[in-house]
Design a protein around this motif. Structure first.
Motif, short mmCIF file in Angstrom:
data_model
loop_
_atom_site.label_atom_id
_atom_site.label_comp_id
_atom_site.label_asym_id
_atom_site.label_seq_id
_atom_site.Cartn_x
_atom_site.Cartn_y
_atom_site.Cartn_z
N GLU A 127 11.07 12.21 -8.74
CA GLU A 127 12.50 12.00 -8.53
C GLU A 127 13.24 13.30 -8.29
O GLU A 127 14.20 13.35 -7.51
N ALA A 128 12.79 14.38 -8.94
CA ALA A 128 13.45 15.67 -8.73
C ALA A 128 13.33 16.12 -7.29
O ALA A 128 14.24 16.73 -6.73
N GLN A 129 12.20 15.82 -6.65
CA GLN A 129 12.01 16.21 -5.25
C GLN A 129 12.72 15.25 -4.30
O GLN A 129 13.28 15.68 -3.27
N ALA A 130 12.71 13.98 -4.63
CA ALA A 130 13.34 12.98 -3.77
C ALA A 130 14.86 13.04 -3.85
O ALA A 130 15.55 12.58 -2.95
N GLY A 131 15.38 13.55 -4.95
CA GLY A 131 16.83 13.63 -5.10
C GLY A 131 17.46 12.30 -5.40
O GLY A 131 18.64 12.07 -5.06
N THR A 132 16.72 11.41 -6.01
CA THR A 132 17.24 10.08 -6.33
C THR A 132 16.47 9.53 -7.52
O THR A 132 15.49 10.12 -7.97
N THR A 133 16.93 8.40 -8.05
CA THR A 133 16.22 7.73 -9.13
C THR A 133 15.72 6.39 -8.62
O THR A 133 16.21 5.85 -7.63
N PHE A 134 14.71 5.85 -9.30
CA PHE A 134 14.09 4.59 -8.89
C PHE A 134 14.15 3.61 -10.06
O PHE A 134 14.06 4.01 -11.23
N PRO A 135 14.28 2.32 -9.77
CA PRO A 135 14.42 1.33 -10.85
C PRO A 135 13.16 1.17 -11.68
O PRO A 135 13.24 0.77 -12.84
N ASP A 136 11.98 1.46 -11.11
CA ASP A 136 10.74 1.33 -11.87
C ASP A 136 9.69 2.21 -11.20
O ASP A 136 9.84 2.65 -10.05
N PRO A 137 8.58 2.51 -11.91
CA PRO A 137 7.56 3.40 -11.35
C PRO A 137 6.97 2.91 -10.03
O PRO A 137 6.67 3.71 -9.15
N ALA A 138 6.80 1.57 -9.91
CA ALA A 138 6.20 1.05 -8.68
C ALA A 138 7.05 1.39 -7.46
O ALA A 138 6.53 1.75 -6.40
N TRP A 165 6.04 16.12 -0.53
CA TRP A 165 6.41 16.08 -1.94
C TRP A 165 5.19 15.82 -2.79
O TRP A 165 4.24 15.15 -2.39
N SER A 166 5.24 16.32 -4.00
CA SER A 166 4.12 16.27 -4.92
C SER A 166 4.29 15.10 -5.88
O SER A 166 5.34 14.95 -6.49
N PRO A 167 3.25 14.27 -6.07
CA PRO A 167 3.38 13.13 -7.00
C PRO A 167 3.24 13.51 -8.47
O PRO A 167 3.59 12.73 -9.34
N HIS A 168 2.71 14.71 -8.73
CA HIS A 168 2.43 15.09 -10.12
C HIS A 168 2.33 16.61 -10.18
O HIS A 168 1.90 17.25 -9.20
N ARG A 201 18.97 23.23 -2.53
CA ARG A 201 18.09 23.75 -3.57
C ARG A 201 16.93 22.80 -3.88
O ARG A 201 15.85 23.23 -4.29
N ARG A 202 17.15 21.51 -3.63
CA ARG A 202 16.12 20.53 -3.95
C ARG A 202 14.83 20.77 -3.16
O ARG A 202 13.73 20.43 -3.63
N ARG A 203 14.93 21.37 -1.97
CA ARG A 203 13.74 21.61 -1.17
C ARG A 203 12.76 22.54 -1.87
O ARG A 203 11.58 22.54 -1.59
N ALA A 204 13.25 23.35 -2.78
CA ALA A 204 12.40 24.31 -3.48
C ALA A 204 12.28 23.98 -4.96
O ALA A 204 11.88 24.84 -5.75
N VAL A 205 12.58 22.73 -5.35
CA VAL A 205 12.68 22.43 -6.78
C VAL A 205 11.36 22.66 -7.51
O VAL A 205 11.34 23.15 -8.64
N VAL A 206 10.24 22.31 -6.89
CA VAL A 206 8.95 22.52 -7.55
C VAL A 206 8.69 24.01 -7.73
O VAL A 206 8.30 24.47 -8.81
#
Length: 854
Positions: free
Chosen positions: A86-97, A112-115, A279-284
């Motif tokens: 979510e930090a890379q996507a810049g949004t939140t999701f209702p559930d992990p799926a 983007w990195s999943p983990h 800044r989000r583009r470099a968050v990782v």
């Protein structure tokens, strides 16, 4: 949904920063009672009795295994961290799926990195946005030894104490078996990170980064007093950290230069990262930067402020006695970071700048100069081969320089002001301001070498006209020194192109230079001797400019190519004969400064090169003769091949004279050295890469039961791990391995063996006093006939012959006297100096028009 930092932080505090795992959000299934026996037709259970024989029945097809979707596979693997994603996507999701679905559809194509422990670009260097298969799915499937791969700067399976269970990847096993506070097995290139990091540390760093990114600045830095500086500390200001790779590659480069392996002590550093854009583009990367060994501070570059003004802010808060300004596209190639302040003090300069090489290892700049009547800075010596320049030692003054720049922090603070370019040429402007302020020069230090792969913050801007106008208004009189510099280097440059202000949007058309050599004064004719016949005048051969062309990549990995050492040893031999020589990599065969060359010598390996029209041209076929054509050979004035038979055959077939010129050795590196390498004593040793094939000499030696040590890359698919002793042996000491081993193994490409091309490893082994064991090549024995041992050289043509030789032992073939005699003969008759003498004699004859039949 747009990024709302407060919303993400609130979700983290509420515990939403979880690792996605199959079934975690579902109620746990409760086991029911055991199944009852099936009732009979009478309505009660029948007792179990002996089974009656029955006719075999066709088994009824059972229910098909349900197909598991990629979303379910990722969720079930545990290698998906919702908070991280979510930090890379810049949004939140209702559930992990939903988060995983977004990753599979869009996120992985965006890189983007999943983990934290799985970075697609690190796991596979391909461009995954163009691939159909998701990299994480590929990893989970274990395709092509994927489980051995380093998957993140934070996870190297080789660093685990115990291998994972069969059928389960090391990453999945690590996550299932360990809690978040277990130290991570960091990758080898992650030495810039603190040791002992855990996933808890990573999560806390991510939250701190998100929190800081969401907090607006409350006070202006100009209202704060400047930071106190620490003597000996260098603050590195990186002006263009636009992405995660910018951040991580730069911090790795800084750490490597600050703490080189061969330095007695390191250079204390801290870092300031300037982040233009989102800044989000470099968050990782910014998250990992919080876990670095050195202190790191982040400054955003707002759209309404220029890079130069944020550099002022960085200098205002810098704690270092010195500031090093650099681009994330730059690296440190030669010279430790501690050498920069030392050079500044020793040269009494205002600014220190290194020699900067571009992506093809030609000069990108050695500072800037100005045309006699021009106002635009021009990169000094751009496009010139660095080995073709007679460099003054150890430094020289230039009018100005771009990044990287090292200067005193107090001076950088003193020269800030509003009337400057926002970005374009702001670094050149700063260097010239510093020189004027301190009344000291800008100095280029030849022994400090940096690389630059692409343009950076000071090369491009959305407002070029404003920056160019600001630069010209400030520097109505350009700094002096260009003419003196040209004289020092013996140059008479010709300037071309347009003034930048007349074509602000066409940077490729701006002023550039051809770096022509100044005419040399004519030497006076020698006076006649007083007594004729009593004095003899001998002229040295003219100092021609040679360009040795190769197919090597313009990268450090070229040092693992045999062609690299061959070319440079030949260059040294030609220099010993008074010649001026450069070695060109594959991308440089048509470099702009080829007009300076007199001779082009192509070391024909994997591919041909283009030949300038004005030079004396020669080709030396040292490998892959099957790829050489008559048309290619006809391009050259002189032709050589490292074989006794192939030149004769093609000369007759193509009516093109080709002269035998065998490969050779470098006596300065290959000689009898009795410093023993214990790890290869009593073994058969092979130093060389696998060539992505099961080389018979290695595979059959292992099968024979002989102790074997192999050094090279890409052997894992062909040899057991216990015989792979390393991936590389420095060319400077490989003689000791050949000398210490019971056998020094060699083989040839089949076409080279069949066509009589003797590999240079044969000469290197014999020159080192090694006990050569090689496949037979036509003409091999004749080469060393005067000094052959009684039984000749140990050669084989079949696996059975190889096994027999290994079983017999090298003492049956070579005694110490024979080895030393062979070494002396090879080092004298088959040296690079001997080959260079032939080449020079033929080239001079060709240029004089006396070579027959060419």
């Amino acid at each position: 949904m747009a990024l709302d930092p407060s919303k993400i932080i609130r979700a983290l505090v509420d515990g939403r920063g979880r690792q996605a795992r199959g079934g975690q959000d579902e109620p746990t299934a409760v086991p029911g009672p055991a199944a009852e026996p099936a009732p009979s037709s009478a309505g009660h259970a029948e007792p179990a009795g002996p089974a009656e024989p029955a006719e075999p029945a066709e088994p009824e097809p059972g229910p098909a295994e349900p197909e598991v979707s990629d979303t379910e596979r990722v969720l079930g693997s545990g290698v998906f961290d919702v908070e991280w994603y979510e930090a890379q996507a810049g949004t939140t999701f209702p559930d992990p799926a939903r988060a995983v679905e977004h990753y599979l559809a869009r996120g992985r194509r965006a890189g983007w990195s999943p983990h934290p422990l799985f970075v697609p670009a690190r796991f596979r260097t391909h461009r995954w946005e163009r691939e159909e298969t998701d990299p994480l799915i590929t990893y989970l499937d274990g395709v092509e030894d994927a489980w051995r791969s380093v998957t993140s700067p934070l996870f190297d399976p080789a660093g685990l104490d115990e291998p994972s269970d069969a059928g389960r990847s090391p990453l999945v096993a690590f996550l299932e078996e360990n809690g978040p506070d277990v130290a991570l097995p960091l990758a080898p290139e992650s030495g810039w990170l603190r040791a002992g990091l855990t996933l808890t540390d990573v999560r806390e760093a991510l939250r701190a980064e998100l929190r800081e990114a969401g907090e607006p600045a409350t006070t202006s830095w100009q209202d704060q007093p400047p930071a106190d500086t620490v003597p000996g500390l260098v603050t590195v200001v990186v002006v263009d950290c636009c992405s995660t790779s910018d951040v991580t590659s730069t911090l790795r480069a800084i750490d490597g230069a600050a703490l080189p392996e061969d330095a007695p002590q390191g250079q204390p550093v801290d870092a300031v990262l300037l982040v233009p854009g989102e800044r989000r583009r470099a968050v990782v990367g910014l998250t990992l930067a919080r876990l670095a060994r050195c202190a790191v501070r982040v400054l955003p570059v707002p759209a309404d402020r220029g890079t130069s003004s944020v550099v002022d802010e960085a200098a205002h808060g810098a704690r270092g006695e010195h500031v090093l300004l650099m681009s994330s596209r730059q690296g440190f190639r030669e010279g430790a970071l501690a050498d920069w302040p030392a050079a500044l003090a020793e040269s009494d300069a205002a600014v220190v700048h290194p020699l900067v090489l571009g992506g093809t290892l030609l000069v990108r700049d050695a500072g800037v100069v100005y045309p006699p009547h021009g106002k635009d800075p021009v990169p000094f010596l751009k496009g010139v081969h660095p080995d073709s320049v007679p460099w003054p030692r150890p430094w020289f003054a230039v009018p100005g320089a771009p990044v990287p720049l090292l200067a005193r922090t107090e001076s950088v603070r003193a020269v800030r002001g509003p009337s400057r370019p926002r970005a374009l040429w702001a670094d050149v402007d700063l260097s010239q301001r510093l020189a004027a302020h301190e009344e000291r020069p800008v100095v280029v230090v030849r022994d400090l070498v940096a690389t630059r792969s692409a343009g950076g913050a000071f090369d491009d801007t959305t407002e070029p006209e404003q920056d160019l106008s600001a630069f010209r208004a400030t520097w109505r009189e350009v700094p002096p020194g260009s003419a003196d510099l040209f004289g020092t280097f013996g140059l008479a440059p010709v300037f071309q192109g347009l003034t930048a202000l007349s074509a602000p949007d066409k940077a490729k058309s701006w002023t550039r230079a051809l770096w022509l050599s100044a005419p040399e004064p004519s030497a006076p004719e020698p006076s006649a001797p007083e007594a004729p016949g009593r004095a003899e005048v001998r002229e040295a051969p003219p100092a021609l400019r040679w360009a040795i062309k190769t197919a090597m990549p313009a990268a450090d990995r070229a040092r693992q190519w045999g062609d690299f050492h061959f070319a440079h040893s030949l260059a040294d031999a030609l220099r010993g004969l008074g010649q001026r020589v450069v070695v060109d990599y594959g991308p440089n065969d048509a470099r702009e400064t080829s007009y300076r060359d007199d001779v082009v010598l192509m070391l024909r390996g994997l591919r041909p090169a283009r030949v300038p029209a004005h030079v004396t041209s020669a080709v030396w076929v040292i490998s892959h003769p099957e790829d050489v054509t008559a048309r290619e050979l006809a391009t050259y004035d002189l032709r050589y091949a490292a074989s006794l038979t192939w030149p004769r055959d093609v000369s007759a077939r193509w009516d093109l004279p080709v002269r035998p010129l065998l490969q050779c050795t470098d006596p300065s590196r290959f000689y009898v050295d009795d410093e023993t390498v214990d790890e290869v004593v009593g073994k058969a040793v092979l130093v060389g890469n696998s060539r992505n094939q099961a080389r018979p000499v290695a595979v059959q030696s292992v099968r024979s039961g002989t102790p074997v040590a192999v050094y090279g890359a890409h052997w894992e698919k062909f040899l057991p791990p216990e015989v792979i002793a390393g991936t590389y042996v420095p060319n400077e000491i490989v003689r000791r391995y050949y000398r210490s081993a019971a056998w020094a193994l060699n083989d040839h490409w089949p076409d080279m063996r069949d066509l009589g091309f003797v590999a240079n490893r044969v000469f290197d082994i014999l020159a080192s006093g090694g006990r050569l064991l090689t496949d037979d090549v036509h003409g091999l024995a004749e080469l060393f006939r005067p000094v052959l041992p009684e039984r000749g050289l140990a050669t084989f043509t079949t696996p059975e012959e190889l096994h027999a030789l290994l079983a017999e032992g090298s003492d049956a073939w070579y005694d110490e006297a024979a080895l030393r005699t062979l070494s002396e003969h090879v080092r004298t008759e088959h040296s690079f100096a001997a080959r260079a003498a032939v080449l020079l004699e033929d080239v001079l004859a060709q240029r004089a028009g006396t070579v027959a039949g060419t």
